[in-house]
Design an enzyme around this catalytic site. Sequence first.
Site, short mmCIF file in Angstrom:
data_model
loop_
_atom_site.label_atom_id
_atom_site.label_comp_id
_atom_site.label_asym_id
_atom_site.label_seq_id
_atom_site.Cartn_x
_atom_site.Cartn_y
_atom_site.Cartn_z
N SER A 158 0.83 -1.20 0.00
CA SER A 158 0.00 0.00 0.00
C SER A 158 0.87 1.26 0.00
O SER A 158 1.64 1.46 -0.94
CB SER A 158 -0.97 -0.05 1.19
OG SER A 158 -2.00 0.89 1.05
N ASP A 168 -9.68 -6.64 -3.27
CA ASP A 168 -9.13 -5.41 -2.68
C ASP A 168 -9.95 -4.21 -3.12
O ASP A 168 -9.88 -3.79 -4.28
CB ASP A 168 -7.66 -5.25 -3.10
CG ASP A 168 -6.96 -4.12 -2.34
OD1 ASP A 168 -7.66 -3.25 -1.79
OD2 ASP A 168 -5.72 -4.12 -2.32
N HIS A 202 -7.21 -6.28 0.99
CA HIS A 202 -6.10 -5.32 0.99
C HIS A 202 -5.12 -5.70 2.09
O HIS A 202 -5.40 -5.46 3.29
CB HIS A 202 -6.64 -3.91 1.21
CG HIS A 202 -5.60 -2.84 1.11
ND1 HIS A 202 -5.02 -2.49 -0.10
CD2 HIS A 202 -5.02 -2.04 2.05
CE1 HIS A 202 -4.15 -1.51 0.11
NE2 HIS A 202 -4.12 -1.23 1.41
#
Length: 497
Positions: free
Chosen positions: A19, A105, A137
């Site tokens: 991320s 996600d 995610h």
Amino acid sequence: MPGELKSYAVDGVYSAGISSGGYMATQLHVAYSGTFDGSAVFASGPYHCARNNLDTALNACMNTTQDPQLAQLEQTTVDRAAQGAIDDVAGLSGDPVYLFSGTGDATVKQPVVSALADYYAHFGANVLYDKGTAAGHAWISPLGPNACTATATPFINNCGIDAERTFLGHLLGSVKAPATAPGGSLIRFDQNRYVPGGRAEAVSMDETGFVYVPQSCANNATCKVVVALHGCKQGYSYQGFGTTFLDKAHLNEHADTNDLIVLYPQAIPTTTLDNPNGCWNWWGYLGDSAYSRHGGKQIEAIMSMVRALGGGGGGTPPGGGSVTLSSIDAEDGYTKAAADGSGAAVGTLEGTYGLALGRGTDAKFNRTVLSFDTSAIPADKTITRAYVTLTRSSGSGDPWASPVGNRLLVDVQNGCLGGCSVAPSDWAAPATAQGAAEVASFTTGSKASTNLSPAGLGAVNRSGRTQIRLRFERDQTAFAHLFVNRNTRATLTVEYR
């Protein structure tokens, strides 16, 4: 255990992240492709996707409500390389890159990661892309406590695959099976010493970082470095998260059997709304407009850590490094004079507003002098890069636009312009290297200059003081000025090998 970063026999450097850490991993790889040999990314998008804008970050680089404009991002990369703001894009060609995007996600949607795959392919990287796993995610690991489809703390999911073995195999060519449990040393170190300005908290980084060193590497085996970057809400000091990412990422087990040093830099939340979740800087928070290129504060901090481990830059051997020096408050100051230099005087508002630059209300033109003790640079090393970083206190008008295209220049003096305390004569005194760099327009926060020219590098004094004078190239045609460094000292970062 507490300790410090030491130099090892390193012959390769890679980045990996999830991320916001994935965005930082890509920023490191692209900005310093001469150092990084490849990258592994979970759930993030193309380089410089956010363009210094949080709305763009949210809508084009996590969601699909805006077009990321990939062609423009690719052109930005080419342009920055041509300007020397990042390494040559040729360094990306052939580099192994692993990408992962879970089909479940909803935080960073798959088309965003697919844009990163296209970005890397454009520059000739060797991309391996897993986009078929039904994951939420998260970082994917056999040690993950969460189910594969989850999107929840600690954002480490078990999908029944060893993603680390897959991506390390792609990055390194082949890998041995991981150890059943880590047998090396997890070392806790002080990140402050690697951050431009010396204060990690000021750039949303933790005082504490970690590095995992297998016994083989400690015993002088030739090893590689993997920079592993946690995501938002996964940092050591985020709400008691602790070492969960380090323990569950399944990298230390692979490190023991594959001669890998794993560097775990740590970000922290800000007390303001700039970065409340402890993310890495991938949209330009805290005014760091250089966040994705050379001079970005977090990038430079991590690069300093990599060099301290022996990773170097573009083949820098062990022993290379960098130092970030704060200016000497007692010797800093500013001078003001008429356009022809007459009536020069030392400015008196430093304690109230900061160090002045540009045209004041008295129609005088202000120039700032900064003093640095550069004797800490090893005498037997070659200086390869240096730049100045300023923090803006306040201002009025736009001195870069008066006249249009005005430039804030950096002069470098080997020693002091006169005496080392600021004097009226410093306004017009000749410098060893005139116009050795420039500082682009900025309205808030901090700004790094361009790299010093070869003449500027040659003017750095290894045995004592180096002074920097900041001045606008042309006289402002109207009242327009800024003040810098009222609460945060200017810094001079010098890299050497």
